[in-house]
Design an enzyme around this catalytic site. Structure first.
Site, PDB file in Angstrom:
ATOM      1  N   CYS A  93      40.263  38.969  43.565  1.00  0.00           N
ATOM      2  CA  CYS A  93      38.923  39.184  43.740  1.00  0.00           C
ATOM      3  C   CYS A  93      37.710  38.156  43.522  1.00  0.00           C
ATOM      4  CB  CYS A  93      38.652  40.571  42.824  1.00  0.00           C
ATOM      5  SG  CYS A  93      37.369  41.537  43.140  1.00  0.00           S
ATOM      6  N   ARG A 126      30.092  49.996  46.739  1.00  0.00           N
ATOM      7  CA  ARG A 126      31.582  49.120  46.363  1.00  0.00           C
ATOM      8  C   ARG A 126      32.782  49.931  46.762  1.00  0.00           C
ATOM      9  NH1 ARG A 126      30.395  45.455  42.943  1.00  0.00           N
ATOM     10  NH2 ARG A 126      32.558  45.329  42.352  1.00  0.00           N
ATOM     11  N   HIS A 189      43.280  43.813  41.982  1.00  0.00           N
ATOM     12  CA  HIS A 189      42.948  43.511  40.448  1.00  0.00           C
ATOM     13  C   HIS A 189      44.030  43.605  39.638  1.00  0.00           C
ATOM     14  CE1 HIS A 189      39.254  41.644  39.404  1.00  0.00           C
ATOM     15  NE2 HIS A 189      38.745  42.413  40.444  1.00  0.00           N
TER      16      HIS A 189
HETATM   17  N1  GLN Z   1      31.656  40.448  42.045  1.00  0.00           N
HETATM   18  C1  GLN Z   1      32.511  40.602  43.237  1.00  0.00           C
HETATM   19  C2  GLN Z   1      32.250  42.049  43.849  1.00  0.00           C
HETATM   20  O1  GLN Z   1      31.638  42.844  43.399  1.00  0.00           O
HETATM   21  C3  GLN Z   1      33.879  40.598  42.749  1.00  0.00           C
HETATM   22  C4  GLN Z   1      34.182  41.634  41.571  1.00  0.00           C
HETATM   23  C5  GLN Z   1      35.475  41.697  41.090  1.00  0.00           C
HETATM   24  O2  GLN Z   1      36.111  40.672  40.797  1.00  0.00           O
HETATM   25  N2  GLN Z   1      36.102  42.732  40.810  1.00  0.00           N
HETATM   26  O3  GLN Z   1      32.459  41.955  45.177  1.00  0.00           O
END
Ligand code: GLN
Length: 252
Positions: A93, A126, A189
């Site tokens: 990520c 998101r 993740h």
């Molecule tokens: N900050 C990054 C995003 O939102 C990565 C987030 C994460 O590692 N979950 O894309």
């Protein structure tokens, strides 16, 4: 035999338990009688990549990524050499995004390592959900969880997999992650490796072959339960049949 695993910046990059991947590397080596040493490098620590076989770069929030990018730029050349010399890397990520050229948020542009020719741009919606991939590297699907605001454009790179269920790199391209040499960079993740023991063994075997020669192979483990858990998720998210080793075309 022994592998040394460098965990980069667990003080800043450890969202959703990315650390579980380290445990998985360690246990699957130890169960086979192979020694495992884990070295956590906190932000600012010097890193001797020549001493490492595997590097884990976990995920982080935009704020943490901004902090960590300064430390990363200090080690850029050594990290780059490690990758080109077939060092094994799992980048998750935020770590995936930081391997690229930049991550552009609504507030600023965070400079990346430019190890991969990829770019990431933030969007307010998101991309959050469970995800299932078909990767040409494996006969078994890869399952996980994604949560990112960034959309990653991978140009000519080879994706890690084709999205079977979920969103992936941009939510639209139909692909997830990048595979480059012995690097797997992915949005999946948390306990990616415990959920996908085949991915863990793939990376371990790559690292062992690099260090001890091409004849080294990993002995099988009694991991039917782990594979059953993986299959449960695959079944839960699709009533379609899994297609083995689907060909993945390069794409922009
Ligand atoms: N900050 C990054 C995003 O939102 C990565 C987030 C994460 O590692 N979950 O894309």
């Amino acid at each position: 035999m022994k592998l040394t695993i460098g965990h980069l910046y667990p003080d800043l990059l450890n969202l959703y338990g990315d650390r579980g991947n380290i445990q998985c590397f360690r246990k699957r080596l130890e169960w086979r009688g192979i020694e495992a040493e884990v070295i956590p490098f906190l932000s600012g620590d010097p890193i001797d990549f020549q001493n490492l076989d595997i590097v884990l770069l976990g995920g982080g929030s935009d704020r943490e990524q901004e902090i960590v990018c300064n430390y990363l730029l200090d080690i850029r050349d050594d990290f780059h050499k490690f990758v080109e010399d077939n060092g094994v890397v799992l980048a998750v990520c935020g770590g995936y995004q930081l391997l690229g050229k930049y991550y552009k948020t609504d507030k600023k542009t965070i400079q990346g390592l430019s190890i991969l020719d990829i770019t990431t741009e933030w969007q307010p919606e998101r991309l959050i959900r469970n995800i299932v991939l078909n990767s040409p590297l494996f006969d078994t699907p890869v399952v996980g969880f994604e949560n990112h605001g960034g959309r990653t454009y991978i140009k000519d790179h080879t994706p890690f997999g084709k999205v079977f269920y979920g969103l992936g790199n941009t939510g639209k391209s139909g692909y997830e992650g990048v595979v480059y040499k012995n690097v797997i960079a992915t949005y999946l993740h948390g306990p990616l490796l415990p959920k996908n023991p085949h991915v863990c063994d793939y990376l371990l075997e790559r690292a062992l072959k690099r260090k001890y020669g091409p004849d080294v192979t990993l002995s099988p483990l009694p991991d039917e339960l782990e594979h059953a858990a993986n299959q449960y998720i695959v079944d839960r998210y699709s009533d379609k049949k899994y297609v083995l080793k689907e060909t993945i075309k390069r794409h922009t």
